[in-house]
Motif scaffolding. Structure first.
Motif, PDB file in Angstrom:
ATOM      1  N   CYS A   1     -12.743   7.011   1.110  1.00 14.97           N
ATOM      2  CA  CYS A   1     -12.057   5.959   0.348  1.00 14.97           C
ATOM      3  C   CYS A   1     -11.435   4.886   1.235  1.00 14.97           C
ATOM      4  N   GLN A   2     -11.707   4.899   2.507  1.00 18.66           N
ATOM      5  CA  GLN A   2     -11.058   3.976   3.426  1.00 18.66           C
ATOM      6  C   GLN A   2     -11.995   2.836   3.820  1.00 18.66           C
ATOM      7  N   LYS A   3     -11.437   1.640   3.842  1.00 17.75           N
ATOM      8  CA  LYS A   3     -12.101   0.496   4.472  1.00 17.75           C
ATOM      9  C   LYS A   3     -11.346   0.262   5.761  1.00 17.75           C
TER      10      LYS A   3
ATOM     11  N   HIS B   1     -10.824  -2.112   9.096  1.00 17.55           N
ATOM     12  CA  HIS B   1     -11.037  -3.398   9.758  1.00 17.55           C
ATOM     13  C   HIS B   1     -10.454  -3.288  11.157  1.00 17.55           C
TER      14      HIS B   1
ATOM     15  N   ASP C   1      -9.436  -7.091   2.564  1.00 19.85           N
ATOM     16  CA  ASP C   1      -9.144  -6.769   1.164  1.00 19.85           C
ATOM     17  C   ASP C   1      -7.721  -6.248   1.053  1.00 19.85           C
TER      18      ASP C   1
ATOM     19  N   THR D   1      -7.022   0.294   2.494  1.00 19.71           N
ATOM     20  CA  THR D   1      -7.551  -0.495   3.595  1.00 19.71           C
ATOM     21  C   THR D   1      -6.737  -0.227   4.849  1.00 19.71           C
TER      22      THR D   1
END
Length: 77
Positions: free
Chosen positions: A6-8, A10, A48, A53
C-alpha cells in the motif's frame, strides 16, 4: 504498520538548498523563505497527498542545519 503493498515511495536527493539560496541572491529571511517555499511547492506538486505515501530525502540538502530544519518543517506541512 508498514504495508509494502500500500505504499508509494518517492525519493529525492541533491537538493542543494544553499546553492539555490545563493543563486537567488537572497538578502533577507523572507527571500530565503520564498526560495524554500517554491522548492517545497514543486516537490509537493509531484507527490501524491494520498495516505501511505513515503518520501525519502537523501544527502546534499543543505550545509546549514537551520535551513535544513526549515525545509523539513515547511515540507511536512
Amino acid at each position: 504498520m508498514f504495508d509494502v503493498k500500500c505504499q508509494k515511495v518517492h525519493y529525492i536527493s541533491d537538493i542543494h538548498l544553499m546553492h539555490k539560496i545563493q543563486n537567488a541572491k537572497c538578502r533577507s529571511k523572507d527571500d530565503i523563505l520564498y526560495v524554500i517555499q517554491k522548492i517545497v511547492n514543486t516537490i509537493a506538486h509531484e507527490i501524491d497527498s494520498e495516505q501511505g505515501t513515503v518520501l525519502l530525502i537523501d544527502g546534499d540538502v543543505a550545509s546549514d542545519f537551520g535551513v535544513f530544519q526549515l525545509f523539513v518543517k515547511m515540507l511536512s506541512k
